[in-house]
Design a protein around this motif. Structure first.
Motif, short mmCIF file in Angstrom:
data_model
loop_
_atom_site.label_atom_id
_atom_site.label_comp_id
_atom_site.label_asym_id
_atom_site.label_seq_id
_atom_site.Cartn_x
_atom_site.Cartn_y
_atom_site.Cartn_z
N UNK A 58 4.61 2.31 2.07
CA UNK A 58 5.38 3.53 2.28
C UNK A 58 4.64 4.76 1.77
N UNK A 59 5.20 5.90 2.13
CA UNK A 59 4.71 7.18 1.62
C UNK A 59 5.88 7.82 0.88
N UNK A 60 5.62 8.25 -0.34
CA UNK A 60 6.66 8.82 -1.20
C UNK A 60 6.30 10.25 -1.55
N UNK A 73 0.86 -1.18 0.00
CA UNK A 73 0.00 0.00 0.00
C UNK A 73 0.90 1.23 0.00
N UNK A 74 0.72 2.07 -1.00
CA UNK A 74 1.60 3.22 -1.21
C UNK A 74 0.77 4.51 -1.18
N UNK A 75 1.36 5.54 -0.59
CA UNK A 75 0.79 6.89 -0.66
C UNK A 75 1.81 7.74 -1.39
N UNK A 76 1.36 8.46 -2.41
CA UNK A 76 2.25 9.43 -3.06
C UNK A 76 1.71 10.83 -2.75
N UNK A 77 2.64 11.73 -2.50
CA UNK A 77 2.25 13.12 -2.24
C UNK A 77 2.99 14.04 -3.20
N UNK A 78 2.20 14.77 -3.95
CA UNK A 78 2.68 15.84 -4.81
C UNK A 78 2.17 17.12 -4.15
N UNK A 79 2.95 18.20 -4.22
CA UNK A 79 2.52 19.38 -3.49
C UNK A 79 3.02 20.67 -4.10
N UNK A 80 2.29 21.73 -3.77
CA UNK A 80 2.77 23.06 -4.07
C UNK A 80 3.85 23.39 -3.05
N UNK A 81 4.79 24.22 -3.46
CA UNK A 81 5.86 24.59 -2.55
C UNK A 81 5.30 25.42 -1.39
N UNK A 82 5.64 25.02 -0.18
CA UNK A 82 5.19 25.73 1.00
C UNK A 82 3.83 25.29 1.52
N UNK A 83 3.23 24.29 0.90
CA UNK A 83 1.91 23.83 1.33
C UNK A 83 1.96 22.94 2.57
#
Length: 190
Positions: free
Chosen positions: A89-91, A4-14
């Motif tokens: 994991x979380x990536x 089970x994987x979580x991926x996180x994409x984000x805006x800078x500073x979020x």
């Protein structure tokens, strides 16, 4: 067994990285962020600072050999796939949601926030000093968007490419708890 994987994409500073760390701790799963860059540097035999810079910029070389940016992307994609097959994991990586798009059991998250909130977080929480923080945050987002759009067939921040898009102004702890609940409820893993 499928991980089970979580991926996180984000805006800078979020605060996406902060959220990811809290989720990893709550779920007792591995957390990968800068470790991806370090391992890429090791595998390519290149200085970590060079890799950090290359992992934020799209390729612009027309040389016959594979540009360093493309080598970095290919190596990070290989490492991300390896990690996804190895353990829950979380990536935190801008392209991980795309790299793992054919993998089952991936929760793809995009974290965003209003610009003013991100500027404040960069200055107060990250304790970064910039001549013009607003321009710096916008520049980092532009780099992330350009890199993502160059290396994927998706569009950066397009909500259809994510299972959950969330405004971090709702609270870092509250969002982390929400993600933990979504991860644990099992509906996504069927």
């Amino acid at each position: 067994m499928t991980q089970k994987i979580i991926t996180i994409t984000r805006e800078y500073g979020s605060g996406g990285r902060l959220i990811a760390k809290k989720v990893a701790e709550a779920l007792n799963i591995a957390f990968y962020d800068n470790e991806l860059i370090d391992e890429t540097a090791r595998q390519l035999g290149i200085d970590i600072d060079t890799i950090r810079k290359a992992s934020q910029e799209k390729s612009s070389s027309f040389a016959y050999s594979l540009p360093i940016n493309d080598q970095v992307y290919a190596t990070q994609a290989k490492i991300i796939k390896h990690l996804a097959e190895k353990e829950d994991c979380i990536i935190v990586n801008g392209c991980a949601n795309y790299i793992l798009e054919d993998y089952p059991h991936v929760l793809r998250i995009f974290v965003y926030a209003p610009l003013e909130s991100r500027i404040e977080r960069v200055e107060k929480d990250y304790k970064e000093e910039h001549e013009n923080t607003k321009k710096y945050v916008q520049k980092r987002d532009k780099q992330r968007k350009s890199y993502y759009n160059y290396y994927t067939t998706n569009t950066w921040a397009n909500m259809k490419d994510y299972d959950l898009c969330i405004n971090s102004d709702m609270g870092i702890d509250e969002i982390a708890q929400l993600i933990v609940k979504v991860y644990q409820n099992g509906k996504l893993w069927k």
